[in-house]
Scaffold this motif. Structure first.
Motif, mmCIF file in Angstrom:
data_model
loop_
_atom_site.group_PDB
_atom_site.id
_atom_site.type_symbol
_atom_site.label_atom_id
_atom_site.label_comp_id
_atom_site.label_asym_id
_atom_site.label_seq_id
_atom_site.Cartn_x
_atom_site.Cartn_y
_atom_site.Cartn_z
ATOM 1 N N CYS A 139 0.818 -1.198 -0.103
ATOM 2 C CA CYS A 139 0.092 0.026 0.100
ATOM 3 C C CYS A 139 0.961 1.183 -0.158
ATOM 4 C CB CYS A 139 -1.036 -0.054 1.145
ATOM 5 S SG CYS A 139 -2.168 1.281 1.352
ATOM 6 N N ARG A 140 0.394 2.304 -0.811
ATOM 7 C CA ARG A 140 1.252 3.477 -0.859
ATOM 8 C C ARG A 140 0.983 4.610 0.102
ATOM 9 N NH1 ARG A 140 0.281 5.976 -6.440
ATOM 10 N NH2 ARG A 140 -1.842 5.133 -5.950
ATOM 11 N N ASN A 141 -0.222 4.064 0.633
ATOM 12 C CA ASN A 141 -0.782 5.258 1.722
ATOM 13 C C ASN A 141 0.203 5.059 2.861
ATOM 14 O OD1 ASN A 141 -2.263 6.694 3.490
ATOM 15 N ND2 ASN A 141 -4.092 5.751 3.332
ATOM 16 N N PRO A 142 0.727 6.213 3.311
ATOM 17 C CA PRO A 142 1.571 5.963 4.636
ATOM 18 C C PRO A 142 0.900 5.992 5.911
ATOM 19 C CG PRO A 142 1.866 8.388 3.625
ATOM 20 C CD PRO A 142 1.331 7.412 2.738
ATOM 21 N N ARG A 143 -0.528 6.493 5.849
ATOM 22 C CA ARG A 143 -1.405 6.400 6.886
ATOM 23 C C ARG A 143 -2.175 5.217 6.907
ATOM 24 N NH1 ARG A 143 -3.989 12.338 7.135
ATOM 25 N NH2 ARG A 143 -2.633 12.817 8.756
ATOM 26 N N CYS A 144 -2.031 4.114 6.129
ATOM 27 C CA CYS A 144 -2.819 3.173 6.135
ATOM 28 C C CYS A 144 -2.316 2.218 7.212
ATOM 29 C CB CYS A 144 -2.391 2.159 4.717
ATOM 30 S SG CYS A 144 -3.511 0.645 4.836
ATOM 31 N N ILE A 145 -3.341 1.480 7.938
ATOM 32 C CA ILE A 145 -3.044 0.544 8.989
ATOM 33 C C ILE A 145 -1.965 -0.500 8.598
ATOM 34 C CG2 ILE A 145 -5.157 -1.129 8.692
ATOM 35 C CD1 ILE A 145 -3.801 0.365 12.196
ATOM 36 N N SER A 146 -2.039 -0.931 7.204
ATOM 37 C CA SER A 146 -1.164 -1.963 6.955
ATOM 38 C C SER A 146 0.359 -1.335 6.989
ATOM 39 C CB SER A 146 -1.340 -2.726 5.621
ATOM 40 O OG SER A 146 -1.515 -1.752 4.551
ATOM 41 N N SER A 147 0.416 -0.167 6.684
ATOM 42 C CA SER A 147 1.915 0.325 6.701
ATOM 43 C C SER A 147 2.175 0.830 8.225
ATOM 44 C CB SER A 147 1.849 1.650 6.192
ATOM 45 O OG SER A 147 1.291 1.730 4.790
ATOM 46 N N ILE A 148 1.334 0.841 9.064
ATOM 47 C CA ILE A 148 1.861 1.027 10.325
ATOM 48 C C ILE A 148 1.817 -0.191 11.199
ATOM 49 C CG2 ILE A 148 0.892 2.251 12.581
ATOM 50 C CD1 ILE A 148 -0.532 4.184 10.615
ATOM 51 N N GLU A 149 0.940 -1.081 10.990
ATOM 52 C CA GLU A 149 1.085 -2.474 11.661
ATOM 53 C C GLU A 149 1.492 -3.345 10.994
ATOM 54 O OE1 GLU A 149 -0.313 -2.827 14.878
ATOM 55 O OE2 GLU A 149 -0.742 -0.929 15.309
#
Length: 140
Positions: A101-111
């Motif tokens: 996912c390219r979205n830095p705020r996406c939960i999959s980028s954070i978790e």
């Protein structure tokens, strides 16, 4: 150039020109203990140029990955020097662990434990969207 035929194994054909190495890396073909031939920019009457992978072993393939890269890819199963089966992978309804996912705020980028999962949003245009934030996937 002459590339020999294989007696047992798989031939992944009609790969878009330049994509064979991407498939080679995704499928971890470097870890195989058998012959693997990569043919780049082979002449194709239908597509102009294409890539081909020849694998001198029967292995489990990720058909979802192949369908995502290009649904025109064909997989030929070779037995006793002859094609015994032919498969045409389709665009998968969902993909996990292939696209990020390219979205830095996406939960999959954070978790980091969450799998990167995308769903097919538009079959005609082959558009995939993140199941968590609905961000459109960027195709390589």
């Amino acid at each position: 150039m002459i590339i020999g035929s294989i007696n047992e194994g798989l031939v992944i054909d009609h790969i878009p020109a330049g994509k064979a190495m991407q498939i080679y890396e995704y499928l971890n073909l470097d870890e195989l203990d058998c012959q693997v031939a990569i043919i780049k920019n082979a002449i194709s009457e239908k597509y102009g140029k294409k890539d081909i992978l020849k694998i001198a072993s029967h292995i489990d393939l990720d058909y979802d990955l192949l369908g995502y890269i290009d649904p025109h890819i064909t997989v030929n199963v070779i037995h006793d020097g002859q094609r015994s089966e032919k498969y045409h992978p389709e665009l998968p309804k969902s993909l996990t662990g292939v696209i990020r996912c390219r979205n830095p705020r996406c939960i999959s980028s954070i978790e980091q434990e969450l799998p990167q999962t995308f769903r097919l949003a538009d079959k005609e245009k082959a558009i995939y969207r993140c199941i968590y934030c609905d961000t459109k996937a960027k195709k390589d």
